[in-house]
Design a protein around this motif. Sequence first.
Motif, PDB file in Angstrom:
ATOM      1  N   SER A 103     -16.812  -2.617 -12.457  1.00 53.61           N
ATOM      2  CA  SER A 103     -16.025  -2.905 -11.250  1.00 53.61           C
ATOM      3  C   SER A 103     -16.827  -2.531  -9.990  1.00 53.61           C
ATOM      4  O   SER A 103     -16.544  -3.025  -8.903  1.00 53.61           O
ATOM      5  N   VAL A 105     -16.940   0.053  -8.085  1.00 50.98           N
ATOM      6  CA  VAL A 105     -16.253   0.674  -6.954  1.00 50.98           C
ATOM      7  C   VAL A 105     -16.197   2.203  -7.053  1.00 50.98           C
ATOM      8  O   VAL A 105     -15.624   2.856  -6.202  1.00 50.98           O
ATOM      9  N   HIS A 184      -4.714  11.287 -10.334  1.00 47.27           N
ATOM     10  CA  HIS A 184      -4.601  10.263 -11.380  1.00 47.27           C
ATOM     11  C   HIS A 184      -4.932   8.917 -10.779  1.00 47.27           C
ATOM     12  O   HIS A 184      -4.702   8.695  -9.583  1.00 47.27           O
ATOM     13  N   GLY A 186      -4.258   5.348  -9.589  1.00 45.99           N
ATOM     14  CA  GLY A 186      -3.016   4.841  -9.024  1.00 45.99           C
ATOM     15  C   GLY A 186      -2.379   3.782  -9.899  1.00 45.99           C
ATOM     16  O   GLY A 186      -3.049   3.036 -10.609  1.00 45.99           O
ATOM     17  N   ARG A 187      -1.056   3.735  -9.867  1.00 42.81           N
ATOM     18  CA  ARG A 187      -0.340   2.717 -10.616  1.00 42.81           C
ATOM     19  C   ARG A 187       0.263   1.695  -9.666  1.00 42.81           C
ATOM     20  O   ARG A 187       0.429   1.955  -8.473  1.00 42.81           O
ATOM     21  N   GLY A 188       0.562   0.529 -10.158  1.00 39.62           N
ATOM     22  CA  GLY A 188       1.141  -0.537  -9.337  1.00 39.62           C
ATOM     23  C   GLY A 188       1.063  -1.833 -10.095  1.00 39.62           C
ATOM     24  O   GLY A 188       0.932  -1.849 -11.314  1.00 39.62           O
ATOM     25  N   LEU A 189       1.168  -2.941  -9.375  1.00 43.69           N
ATOM     26  CA  LEU A 189       1.026  -4.248 -10.016  1.00 43.69           C
ATOM     27  C   LEU A 189      -0.439  -4.438 -10.365  1.00 43.69           C
ATOM     28  O   LEU A 189      -1.309  -4.218  -9.527  1.00 43.69           O
TER      29      LEU A 189
ATOM     30  N   ARG B 187      -1.199  -2.082  -5.733  1.00 44.60           N
ATOM     31  CA  ARG B 187      -1.763  -2.508  -6.997  1.00 44.60           C
ATOM     32  C   ARG B 187      -2.381  -1.318  -7.713  1.00 44.60           C
ATOM     33  O   ARG B 187      -2.691  -0.294  -7.097  1.00 44.60           O
ATOM     34  N   GLY B 188      -2.538  -1.426  -9.004  1.00 45.06           N
ATOM     35  CA  GLY B 188      -3.121  -0.337  -9.783  1.00 45.06           C
ATOM     36  C   GLY B 188      -2.889  -0.620 -11.253  1.00 45.06           C
ATOM     37  O   GLY B 188      -2.608  -1.754 -11.629  1.00 45.06           O
ATOM     38  N   LEU B 189      -2.977   0.413 -12.075  1.00 47.53           N
ATOM     39  CA  LEU B 189      -2.694   0.251 -13.496  1.00 47.53           C
ATOM     40  C   LEU B 189      -1.189   0.083 -13.648  1.00 47.53           C
ATOM     41  O   LEU B 189      -0.420   0.851 -13.078  1.00 47.53           O
ATOM     42  N   PRO B 200     -11.850  -5.700 -12.706  1.00 50.60           N
ATOM     43  CA  PRO B 200     -12.439  -4.929 -11.594  1.00 50.60           C
ATOM     44  C   PRO B 200     -11.471  -4.730 -10.430  1.00 50.60           C
ATOM     45  O   PRO B 200     -11.402  -3.635  -9.861  1.00 50.60           O
ATOM     46  N   THR B 202      -8.203  -4.526 -10.426  1.00 49.18           N
ATOM     47  CA  THR B 202      -7.193  -3.525 -10.761  1.00 49.18           C
ATOM     48  C   THR B 202      -7.810  -2.128 -10.761  1.00 49.18           C
ATOM     49  O   THR B 202      -7.203  -1.164 -10.263  1.00 49.18           O
ATOM     50  N   ILE B 203      -9.024  -2.007 -11.317  1.00 48.55           N
ATOM     51  CA  ILE B 203      -9.693  -0.698 -11.322  1.00 48.55           C
ATOM     52  C   ILE B 203      -9.934  -0.235  -9.892  1.00 48.55           C
ATOM     53  O   ILE B 203      -9.698   0.931  -9.543  1.00 48.55           O
ATOM     54  N   LYS B 204     -10.359  -1.152  -9.045  1.00 48.70           N
ATOM     55  CA  LYS B 204     -10.616  -0.814  -7.643  1.00 48.70           C
ATOM     56  C   LYS B 204      -9.327  -0.292  -6.986  1.00 48.70           C
ATOM     57  O   LYS B 204      -9.331   0.763  -6.349  1.00 48.70           O
ATOM     58  N   ALA B 206      -6.703   0.916  -8.462  1.00 47.58           N
ATOM     59  CA  ALA B 206      -6.268   2.158  -9.105  1.00 47.58           C
ATOM     60  C   ALA B 206      -7.057   3.347  -8.560  1.00 47.58           C
ATOM     61  O   ALA B 206      -6.524   4.447  -8.402  1.00 47.58           O
ATOM     62  N   LEU B 207      -8.343   3.107  -8.257  1.00 48.99           N
ATOM     63  CA  LEU B 207      -9.160   4.188  -7.703  1.00 48.99           C
ATOM     64  C   LEU B 207      -8.764   4.478  -6.258  1.00 48.99           C
ATOM     65  O   LEU B 207      -8.705   5.639  -5.836  1.00 48.99           O
ATOM     66  N   SER B 209      -5.851   3.960  -4.840  1.00 53.14           N
ATOM     67  CA  SER B 209      -4.490   4.480  -4.649  1.00 53.14           C
ATOM     68  C   SER B 209      -4.215   5.651  -5.558  1.00 53.14           C
ATOM     69  O   SER B 209      -3.096   5.850  -5.996  1.00 53.14           O
ATOM     70  N   ARG B 210      -5.245   6.449  -5.872  1.00 57.85           N
ATOM     71  CA  ARG B 210      -5.006   7.527  -6.817  1.00 57.85           C
ATOM     72  C   ARG B 210      -4.066   8.567  -6.223  1.00 57.85           C
ATOM     73  O   ARG B 210      -4.014   8.777  -5.024  1.00 57.85           O
ATOM     74  N   THR B 211      -3.284   9.167  -7.134  1.00 57.35           N
ATOM     75  CA  THR B 211      -2.205  10.055  -6.697  1.00 57.35           C
ATOM     76  C   THR B 211      -2.389  11.441  -7.278  1.00 57.35           C
ATOM     77  O   THR B 211      -3.045  11.622  -8.303  1.00 57.35           O
TER      78      THR B 211
END
Lengths: 212, 212, 212, 212
Positions: A103, A105, A184, A186-189, B187-189, B200, B202-204, B206-207, B209-211
């Motif tokens: 990816s 990133v 962690h 991030g989660r989402g769509l 967006r995220g996982l 890529p 989604t991974i981007k 997820a990175l 918007s990490r929480t």
Amino acid sequence: MIFSMTPLDKLIAHFEKFPGTGIRQARRFAFHILTLKPEQADELAGLVTSLKNSVVLCPSCYRYYSESGERQPLCSICRNPNRDRSKLLVVARDSDTEAIERSGVYDGLYFILGGTVSLLHNPKDEQRVRSGALLGCLTTRLKEDHLMEVILGFSVSPDGENTARFVENHLEPVLKGTAVSLTHLGRGLSTGSELEYADPETIKSALQSRTK
Amino acid sequence: MIFSMTPLDKLIAHFEKFPGTGIRQARRFAFHILTLKPEQADELAGLVTSLKNSVVLCPSCYRYYSESGERQPLCSICRNPNRDRSKLLVVARDSDTEAIERSGVYDGLYFILGGTVSLLHNPKDEQRVRSGALLGCLTTRLKEDHLMEVILGFSVSPDGENTARFVENHLEPVLKGTAVSLTHLGRGLSTGSELEYADPETIKSALQSRTK
Amino acid sequence: MIFSMTPLDKLIAHFEKFPGTGIRQARRFAFHILTLKPEQADELAGLVTSLKNSVVLCPSCYRYYSESGERQPLCSICRNPNRDRSKLLVVARDSDTEAIERSGVYDGLYFILGGTVSLLHNPKDEQRVRSGALLGCLTTRLKEDHLMEVILGFSVSPDGENTARFVENHLEPVLKGTAVSLTHLGRGLSTGSELEYADPETIKSALQSRTK
Amino acid sequence: MIFSMTPLDKLIAHFEKFPGTGIRQARRFAFHILTLKPEQADELAGLVTSLKNSVVLCPSCYRYYSESGERQPLCSICRNPNRDRSKLLVVARDSDTEAIERSGVYDGLYFILGGTVSLLHNPKDEQRVRSGALLGCLTTRLKEDHLMEVILGFSVSPDGENTARFVENHLEPVLKGTAVSLTHLGRGLSTGSELEYADPETIKSALQSRTK
């Protein structure tokens, strides 16, 4: 029984242990080996025998790497001076690292746990995941690098989430009192998500992490 | 041909137009109708005829609603004094609203666009989506409510993303100079995402918007 | 609860009972009804109400048929003088008859049992299958037509095979002493069958029924 | 590029050539090899190298066989005095033979063609299938054994049916004037076939090959 197994049977038995391979595919693999030219079969056999020697487990991130040139003490990511040493992303497997590298990133470092901790308590799993090694790695990084963030990057599945909890419980005592934050992914769509079929947890995350 | 169609053929033809229904399922539906008791068939027919009269299109959010009691000027969400009127979530379809309401984490208002704008430019689609009505709704809300945020909630698919761009282009001139921010669902996982197979983008996300 | 169900909810509940239809598809169907023009909705409703009147259960073969012209005492197959009246093919459902008619290779008569007898003994099933009517039909055909063969045409599944056994047990006493033979549809490789993955029973049948 | 391929990359490239194996499964296989104990990897490599030597191509039926005891001139089926030498079943692959042997209903001999002749004309395919060897085998059997029937046992797929036609065309001149009949595996409903969804060809065969 073992005495009457033919070499073909033995080879099929080996292939059956390959991940995601049933008896029928294992048999097809064996018949595929029969169609190889002798030099191809020899090369394949040689690679199987020597793979472990040609592949090194990085003593810092526990990633397998295989290099054609001179042997290096650390893997290419760990010894790359351009990677951001303040971030450590903990993942379950080498294949996760590869997906993230593709990816393009993430510029921090990794730690490969070597497996997941399944919900159905299985002590073997816990031995498989390198929690001791992770603590050692963290301690080193806290001292030598200016570690600022440990990111837990596990699949959003029962085992993935259980592994995240397990690692969190292990790391919290060590990170307490330090400036290191534990985050962690991030989660989402995700790509392909249809809003109509999204589960409540994903919708909740998507609403909370909305972006401009 | 049309003269020689039997009622059974005609009913099958109607069922074939139901979303996601092929000729075989349409036929099974027709044979299912044959197994209904007369009073069940009559009730079903009555509901089909009267549905439109019993269902109202909310003039504010364009959501279909069906109420058993006294007719109300607005749908139950739009007239609920506890909903946060500073947020407006624009979605493609009623079923998206239902999915979000089931998640129980959104307390603002909605606007149902009535469709998506497909990538393959089709002027009919654009007429179908209620962009004019959306602008009217926004103008009203800007005046009467203290609208602070318009959230675009579309599926992460080519059509969903194209619709988001289309709506954005329509709203930007209206929102320019106001305090209203235009956001997207994060967006995220998503639930069930395997890190190893994540794309890529989604991974981007997820990175990013990490929480904690 | 039933009192607070809206017409929309009631319609969705009807659609949920359609074969192979879950709650989500049922909802989509209901929203599809909302998009119909009033005359389309009225036609659909009319067909649902009147289907049973426009469709007749053939008193000879128990096939549903729907004819646009003058009402006939028997279905088009039963009254067709070119059909071979010495053969009777017993099937579970109308849709089986349709599949066989499409193949264009059967010129005898049918008897539609109206269901299958499931392996898990369920007396209701047995009432649903018209074994009494089948015996009556046979007795008539034995007298009036020169019935020579009763063919059992059931799916090769546990329920299909159980139904075949059930019908066989019912018919044997009646056919004993007559010249009528009781046969089954032949088994073997079907279109798309891969020899490698064929089960022993299919291979056995394919070997036994080999053709020049 | 080839110079910079690591042993790991090379092994993955080998696994990608395994039937039905994509790049991701190939990578998982490589990581699986890394988890093997040295003695397991050595055994697997040894089997890959020596398989061809331990496996013999039967000069009569062209079946691969692998025997632990003393080397025999023919495979266990060809030298079995209890097999019916008047029947020869021609199949595409070793795995077809295995499926038929598992069914336990065939007691004749085999001939393995070694592949199929694809519909899209490809001269290589025709070289791969051992039509010359088949003719030789037939000539021998016609003289030495009392060959009565050649059965063509191919999948019911475009390639399978094309191969059947190809073999038929090859054999007809040789069999002309002999008492040997050329047959095909029978077609009909196979296990799991639903009558409703059966294609016309299968229904036709099932009707033609009906059994008591």
